[in-house]
Motif scaffolding. Structure first.
Motif, short mmCIF file in Angstrom:
data_model
loop_
_atom_site.label_atom_id
_atom_site.label_comp_id
_atom_site.label_asym_id
_atom_site.label_seq_id
_atom_site.Cartn_x
_atom_site.Cartn_y
_atom_site.Cartn_z
N ILE A 16 0.81 -1.23 0.00
CA ILE A 16 0.00 0.00 0.00
C ILE A 16 0.84 1.27 0.00
O ILE A 16 0.34 2.34 -0.32
N GLY A 17 2.11 1.19 0.36
CA GLY A 17 2.97 2.36 0.36
C GLY A 17 2.78 3.25 1.58
O GLY A 17 2.05 2.92 2.50
N ALA A 18 3.44 4.39 1.53
CA ALA A 18 3.50 5.29 2.69
C ALA A 18 2.24 6.10 2.89
O ALA A 18 1.90 6.47 4.00
N GLY A 19 1.56 6.43 1.82
CA GLY A 19 0.44 7.35 1.94
C GLY A 19 0.91 8.79 1.93
O GLY A 19 2.10 9.08 1.77
N ARG A 20 -0.02 9.68 2.13
CA ARG A 20 0.26 11.11 2.04
C ARG A 20 1.14 11.64 3.17
O ARG A 20 1.92 12.56 2.99
N PHE A 21 1.02 11.04 4.36
CA PHE A 21 1.74 11.54 5.52
C PHE A 21 3.13 10.93 5.56
O PHE A 21 3.38 9.93 6.25
N SER A 22 4.04 11.54 4.83
CA SER A 22 5.40 11.02 4.68
C SER A 22 6.38 12.18 4.67
O SER A 22 6.09 13.23 4.09
N VAL A 23 7.52 11.99 5.30
CA VAL A 23 8.56 13.01 5.28
C VAL A 23 9.05 13.23 3.85
O VAL A 23 9.46 14.32 3.49
N ALA A 24 8.97 12.19 3.03
CA ALA A 24 9.46 12.27 1.65
C ALA A 24 8.53 13.06 0.74
O ALA A 24 8.87 13.30 -0.41
N GLY A 25 7.38 13.47 1.24
CA GLY A 25 6.47 14.26 0.42
C GLY A 25 5.92 13.45 -0.74
O GLY A 25 5.64 12.27 -0.62
N ASN A 26 5.82 14.10 -1.88
CA ASN A 26 5.23 13.45 -3.06
C ASN A 26 6.33 13.01 -4.03
O ASN A 26 6.24 13.29 -5.21
N SER A 27 7.33 12.33 -3.54
CA SER A 27 8.43 11.95 -4.42
C SER A 27 8.52 10.44 -4.56
O SER A 27 7.84 9.68 -3.87
#
Length: 144
Positions: free
Chosen positions: A130-141
């Motif tokens: 499912i991945g990290a989702g929107r709440f990630s330090v990496a942002g939209n990368s």
């Protein structure tokens, strides 16, 4: 009468990114406790187990990657899928090294003896899918 209530509850709880964050915090955070123990207490026990099986002892440092580095990255949402696969692989190695003989056993309280290994393995696989989702330090990368 029931359908509108169910639809309202479903709308209220439809926060997939928050659910992904909670799963990352649970799997990464709880696994990190295991890793910090090994980081502070040392990996000599794991090294000895490896040597007893004819495997070089330095490979025990891999447990720090799987139980410290990868969980921190999962919590932060950086390289989340790759880190989750590393945690899952770490659980397979842990099962092969110390728990394979317990696979079909219950512990003294009636729980599955390898319950925590399976929890971390399946939780890590879920995060990988499912991945990290929107709440990630990496942002939209792509690093997410």
């Amino acid at each position: 009468m029931v359908n509108p209530l169910l639809n309202a509850v479903n709308r209220m709880l439809m926060h997939e990114d928050f659910g992904k964050l909670l799963l990352r915090l649970a799997v990464g955070g709880l696994m990190l406790f295991h890793g910090l123990h090994k980081l502070f207490a040392g990996i000599d026990g794991i090294s000895a187990m490896l040597i007893a099986k004819g495997i070089p002892g330095f490979i025990a440092y891999g447990v720090l990657a799987g139980e410290v580095v990868a969980p921190v990255l999962i919590i932060l949402g950086i390289l989340t899928r790759t880190s989750a696969l590393i945690v899952a692989a770490t659980m397979v190695v842990a099962w092969l090294m110390v728990a394979m003989g317990k696979t079909w056993m219950l512990d003294k309280t009636g729980a599955w003896a390898i319950e925590s290994l399976v929890y971390f393995f399946v939780g890590a696989l879920a995060i990988a899918f499912i991945g990290a989702g929107r709440f990630s330090v990496a942002g939209n990368s792509a690093w997410r």
